[in-house]
Design an enzyme around this catalytic site. Structure first.
Site, PDB file in Angstrom:
ATOM      1  N   CYS A   1      -6.114   3.467   9.355  1.00 15.87           N
ATOM      2  CA  CYS A   1      -7.120   3.815  10.355  1.00 15.87           C
ATOM      3  C   CYS A   1      -8.514   3.935   9.739  1.00 15.87           C
ATOM      4  CB  CYS A   1      -6.782   5.150  10.981  1.00 15.87           C
ATOM      5  SG  CYS A   1      -5.122   5.217  11.648  1.00 15.87           S
TER       6      CYS A   1
ATOM      7  N   ARG B   1      -9.439  -2.697   6.781  1.00 12.12           N
ATOM      8  CA  ARG B   1      -8.428  -1.684   6.468  1.00 12.12           C
ATOM      9  C   ARG B   1      -7.129  -1.914   7.239  1.00 12.12           C
ATOM     10  NH1 ARG B   1     -10.721   3.014   4.224  1.00 12.12           N
ATOM     11  NH2 ARG B   1      -9.148   4.344   5.157  1.00 12.12           N
TER      12      ARG B   1
ATOM     13  N   TRP C   1      -4.242   2.216  13.124  1.00 11.08           N
ATOM     14  CA  TRP C   1      -3.095   1.485  12.603  1.00 11.08           C
ATOM     15  C   TRP C   1      -1.901   2.345  12.964  1.00 11.08           C
ATOM     16  CZ3 TRP C   1       0.728   2.070   8.760  1.00 11.08           C
ATOM     17  CH2 TRP C   1       1.297   0.878   8.293  1.00 11.08           C
TER      18      TRP C   1
ATOM     19  N   ASN D   1      -7.483  10.033  10.790  1.00  4.81           N
ATOM     20  CA  ASN D   1      -6.815   9.138   9.847  1.00  4.81           C
ATOM     21  C   ASN D   1      -5.819   9.999   9.073  1.00  4.81           C
ATOM     22  OD1 ASN D   1      -6.100   7.214   8.025  1.00  4.81           O
ATOM     23  ND2 ASN D   1      -8.097   7.027   7.056  1.00  4.81           N
ATOM     24  N   GLY D   2      -4.587   9.528   8.909  1.00  5.19           N
ATOM     25  CA  GLY D   2      -3.594  10.311   8.181  1.00  5.19           C
ATOM     26  C   GLY D   2      -2.450  10.709   9.097  1.00  5.19           C
TER      27      GLY D   2
ATOM     28  N   GLU E   1       3.578 -11.767  -7.710  1.00  5.38           N
ATOM     29  CA  GLU E   1       2.297 -11.643  -7.017  1.00  5.38           C
ATOM     30  C   GLU E   1       2.000 -12.905  -6.188  1.00  5.38           C
ATOM     31  OE1 GLU E   1       0.378  -9.372  -6.211  1.00  5.38           O
ATOM     32  OE2 GLU E   1      -1.544 -10.306  -5.807  1.00  5.38           O
TER      33      GLU E   1
ATOM     34  N   LYS F   1       1.367 -12.807  -2.216  1.00  3.62           N
ATOM     35  CA  LYS F   1       0.190 -13.373  -1.544  1.00  3.62           C
ATOM     36  C   LYS F   1       0.627 -14.267  -0.399  1.00  3.62           C
ATOM     37  CE  LYS F   1      -2.187 -11.281  -2.605  1.00  3.62           C
ATOM     38  NZ  LYS F   1      -2.171 -10.121  -3.279  1.00  3.62           N
TER      39      LYS F   1
ATOM     40  N   GLU G   1       2.131 -12.225   2.533  1.00  5.85           N
ATOM     41  CA  GLU G   1       1.132 -11.375   3.188  1.00  5.85           C
ATOM     42  C   GLU G   1       0.270 -12.158   4.161  1.00  5.85           C
ATOM     43  OE1 GLU G   1      -0.387  -7.734   0.410  1.00  5.85           O
ATOM     44  OE2 GLU G   1      -0.909  -9.722  -0.290  1.00  5.85           O
TER      45      GLU G   1
ATOM     46  N   HIS H   1      21.509 -15.733 -10.669  1.00  4.31           N
ATOM     47  CA  HIS H   1      22.280 -14.601 -10.172  1.00  4.31           C
ATOM     48  C   HIS H   1      22.049 -14.369  -8.677  1.00  4.31           C
ATOM     49  CE1 HIS H   1      23.460 -13.663 -14.238  1.00  4.31           C
ATOM     50  NE2 HIS H   1      22.197 -13.835 -14.591  1.00  4.31           N
TER      51      HIS H   1
ATOM     52  N   LYS I   1      -5.294  -2.274   4.322  1.00  3.15           N
ATOM     53  CA  LYS I   1      -5.905  -2.445   3.001  1.00  3.15           C
ATOM     54  C   LYS I   1      -5.604  -1.244   2.115  1.00  3.15           C
ATOM     55  CE  LYS I   1      -8.457  -4.401  -0.059  1.00  3.15           C
ATOM     56  NZ  LYS I   1      -7.752  -5.462  -0.792  1.00  3.15           N
TER      57      LYS I   1
HETATM   58  C1  G6P Z   1      -1.834  -2.131   0.390  1.00  6.57           C
HETATM   59  C2  G6P Z   1      -2.729  -3.349   0.250  1.00  6.57           C
HETATM   60  C3  G6P Z   1      -2.394  -4.081  -1.043  1.00  6.57           C
HETATM   61  C4  G6P Z   1      -2.517  -3.134  -2.231  1.00  6.57           C
HETATM   62  C5  G6P Z   1      -1.670  -1.879  -2.039  1.00  6.57           C
HETATM   63  C6  G6P Z   1      -1.993  -0.828  -3.092  1.00  6.57           C
HETATM   64  O1  G6P Z   1      -0.524  -2.529   0.576  1.00  6.57           O
HETATM   65  O2  G6P Z   1      -2.560  -4.212   1.360  1.00  6.57           O
HETATM   66  O3  G6P Z   1      -3.288  -5.160  -1.210  1.00  6.57           O
HETATM   67  O4  G6P Z   1      -2.123  -3.799  -3.386  1.00  6.57           O
HETATM   68  O5  G6P Z   1      -1.945  -1.291  -0.769  1.00  6.57           O
HETATM   69  O6  G6P Z   1      -3.334  -0.449  -2.923  1.00  6.57           O
HETATM   70  P1  G6P Z   1      -4.244   0.167  -4.049  1.00  6.57           P
HETATM   71  O7  G6P Z   1      -5.555   0.441  -3.351  1.00  6.57           O
HETATM   72  O8  G6P Z   1      -3.565   1.416  -4.511  1.00  6.57           O
HETATM   73  O9  G6P Z   1      -4.369  -0.833  -5.132  1.00  6.57           O
END
Ligand code: G6P
Length: 613
Positions: A2, A27, A74, A100-101, A484, A488, A491, A507, A608
């Site tokens: 949020c 976010r 969110w 938020n929270g 990673e 990507k 996501e 495996h 985010k």
């Molecule tokens: C969310 C974001 C990711 C990020 C993760 C950890 O899932 O979408 O992109 O890697 O949080 O966030 P941080 O700010 O702790 O790196």
């Protein structure tokens, strides 16, 4: 997650609040709303979906007023709907709250308030907040601030709040307890926001509210108190970011812009952390050489992409410092009763510095009297404040939800840190350190080369994007690259993708391989046997008719001959190859997402910064 914005000043609040919300879109959210004070009343507008829906509604029925709050939600408690969107009101529509929270004890508060006759309209945890304030006013709290302090004392959980009240038409209230909130100071106007990019255009000075603080903001004065009512002196900081840092600069998306910023970010880190002799310069880190000498163990905790950086950090640190290194996800570490003691350095990796599980892990580590070093991008973040030492990655704001430049900066930070610790512990001889640093200096140009190849990467992505699934394989330093790269892809393109250690393929995932399955193999040259092992794994895929895409070094015809498609990248030192290789995979995911027509900067359901568990 949020986003909160708020405004008090002379200008019309609605357009400024909308601008702030647009800058917080990254976010992640699924509904949005505004509440403005006007002529002794509160007017609210909320819509499900993107901000454009709210803009359309406001174009039809504009909201007037010079004081107000806005929110992007969110969904956590209750589906994304207009009723559940913020702001939420008390029963008489005199108090509006954005939040938020999570209010953890909301069900018991809700039941208690219902017993007193409150009829809730939403399913959210937030709605208990305006109702509690209303109840305290009814019970005779002499001022709104007293009612607020009494109501806040009832809440458990982590939250940030923005509040306006029709009876105080010139004031905006802000509260922080566990979720970030800043106050932006403009010319005769003041903003509140979840994050600095929301206010960059209008405010160059900010106050970072601390946990357990609230602010009463009027156009001409700001008062900050602890939640028990005692007044505290605010610390005002200048923002050194330019407004353009939070803009797209001609790129079609923030993510593409951020992918292209990587050479500059890495150059900046090398410039700031390498001395004239080509040795790491981390003396201002906040941990002494003596400490690094007596250290016995390292535990790296993080979430999401930052966890993949941690996996890389583990291999690298073990290779060059001789320390035993473990990694864990924040969400696991905090609950598994980790056996860590004073001789363990806990490294927390986080772009935002606000991820709830990472912060909880750090707090646990500190209770166990471990030192905490964070690798973090956001100055003033909770993580930065709560760590013994911070390595700032200095990427500038990362707006695209899928992390790119923050990741390569985290890898770079690990290289500099490993060289620093390796030297101090005499595990790494000075010649090797200067070689490593010289290798790092070559990385930005190597990334430029990959960026220049983006048309051919796009062609490969367009060719393979439409299958249901893909597999990413790598080993040693590039095992995290495989994880990673797959992350990507899923996501932003929503194609299922799995990252695996190539040796582990037999495996399980090998059962999935057939003539439709793209298998992305990271097979850049290495000086040890890993390269040959990777080639064997590629052959295993070939034998099952998988569609092989390799990331290989320039001129490597041997690997190319095994593949249907090849992404060539320049050769850099083994240890540094993940920083270059991941850029190819970021672009591959990016163009797969483009071909699939997704919303690349704001992928569905993702946030985010994950400020709740
Ligand atoms: C969310 C974001 C990711 C990020 C993760 C950890 O899932 O979408 O992109 O890697 O949080 O966030 P941080 O700010 O702790 O790196």
């Amino acid at each position: 997650m949020c986003g909160i914005v708020g405004y008090v000043g002379q200008r019309s609040a609605a357009p400024l609040l909308m601008e702030g919300l647009r800058n917080l879109e990254y976010r992640g959210y699924d509904s949005a709303g505004l509440a403005l004070l006007h002529q002794g009343r509160i007017a609210v507008c909320r819509r499900v979906g993107r901000l454009v829906r709210l803009e359309e509604a406001l174009a039809e029925t504009p909201l007037e007023g010079h004081v107000g709050v806005g929110h992007t939600r969110w969904a956590t408690h209750g589906e994304p709907s207009e009723i559940n969107a913020h702001p939420h009101l008390d029963s008489e529509g005199r108090i509006a709250v954005v939040h938020n929270g999570i209010i953890e004890n909301f069900s018991e508060l809700r039941a208690e308030l219902q017993a007193k006759g409150h009829r809730f309209v939403s399913e959210t945890d937030t709605e208990v907040v305006p109702r509690l304030i209303e109840e305290e006013r009814r019970r005779g709290a002499p001022t709104l601030i007293v009612a607020l302090i009494r109501a806040l004392a009832r809440l458990r959980g982590a939250f940030a709040l923005g509040i306006v009240c029709a009876d105080e038409p010139d004031a905006l209230y802000a509260v922080r307890e566990g979720s970030p909130l800043i106050i932006g100071l403009g010319e005769n106007e003041t903003f509140i926001a979840s994050d600095v990019p929301a206010v960059l255009r209008h405010a160059r000075r900010v106050i970072y509210l601390r946990d357990g603080e609230m602010a009463v903001i009027r156009a001409d004065r700001i008062e900050i108190r602890r939640l028990d009512g005692t007044v505290v002196q605010p610390e005002i900081r200048e923002i050194d970011l330019q407004p353009e840092a939070a803009e797209r600069a001609g790129f079609e998306t923030f993510m593409l812009k951020e992918i292209h910023e990587q050479p500059r970010v890495i150059r900046g880190l090398v410039r700031d952390h390498v001395d004239a002799e080509g040795r790491p310069k981390l003396d201002d880190l906040g941990l002494s050489s003596d400490y690094f000498q007596i250290l016995r163990r390292v535990m790296i905790v993080s979430c999401g992409t930052a966890y993949h950086a941690a996996l890389y950090g583990k291999v690298l640190l073990e290779n060059v410092t001789g320390l035993a290194v473990e990694t864990d996800l924040g969400s696991e570490f905090r609950y598994r009763g980790p056996r860590i003691e004073r001789d363990t350095l806990v490294i927390a990796v986080s772009q935002s510095g606000e991820t709830a599980d990472t912060l909880a892990s750090v707090r646990l580590a500190r209770r166990k009297r471990c030192k905490v070093l964070s690798i973090c991008n956001v100055r003033g973040s909770t993580l930065a404040r709560e760590s013994d030492a911070v390595f700032f990655t200095n990427c500038g704001p990362e707006i695209g939800v899928a992390s790119t430049k923050a990741y390569t900066a985290q890898l770079t930070a690990f290289v500099l840190l490993a060289a620093h610790i390796g030297l101090i512990r005499e595990e790494l001889d000075p010649t090797r350190v200067t070689e490593l640093i010289a290798g790092l200096r070559a990385v930005p140009d190597a990334i430029h080369y990959v960026l220049d190849r983006k048309d051919s990467i796009r062609a490969i992505a367009y060719k393979h994007h439409d299958g249901p699934s893909s597999l990413y394989l790598g080993r040693k330093f590039n095992y995290p690259t495989a994880l990673e790269g797959a992350l990507k892809n899923k996501e932003i393109s929503y194609q299922h993708a799995e990252g695996y250690a190539a040796g582990e393929m037999k495996h399980g995932p090998i059962a999935l391989i057939n003539e439709y399955m793209p298998v992305i193999c990271i097979c850049t040259r290495t000086l040890d046997e890993v390269y040959e092992k990777m080639i064997s794994n590629i052959r295993e895929v070939e034998a099952r008719h998988g569609r092989i895409i390799v990331v290989a070094n320039d001129g490597d015809e041997r690997v190319r001959a095994l593949a249907e498609d090849t992404i060539f990248v320049p050769e850099v030192m083994d240890e540094l190859s993940p920083i270059v290789n991941i850029v190819a995979l970021q672009l591959l995911a990016y163009y797969a997402a483009q071909a699939r027509g997704t919303d690349i900067d704001k992928p569905r359901n993702l946030a985010k910064s994950v400020t709740v568990e």
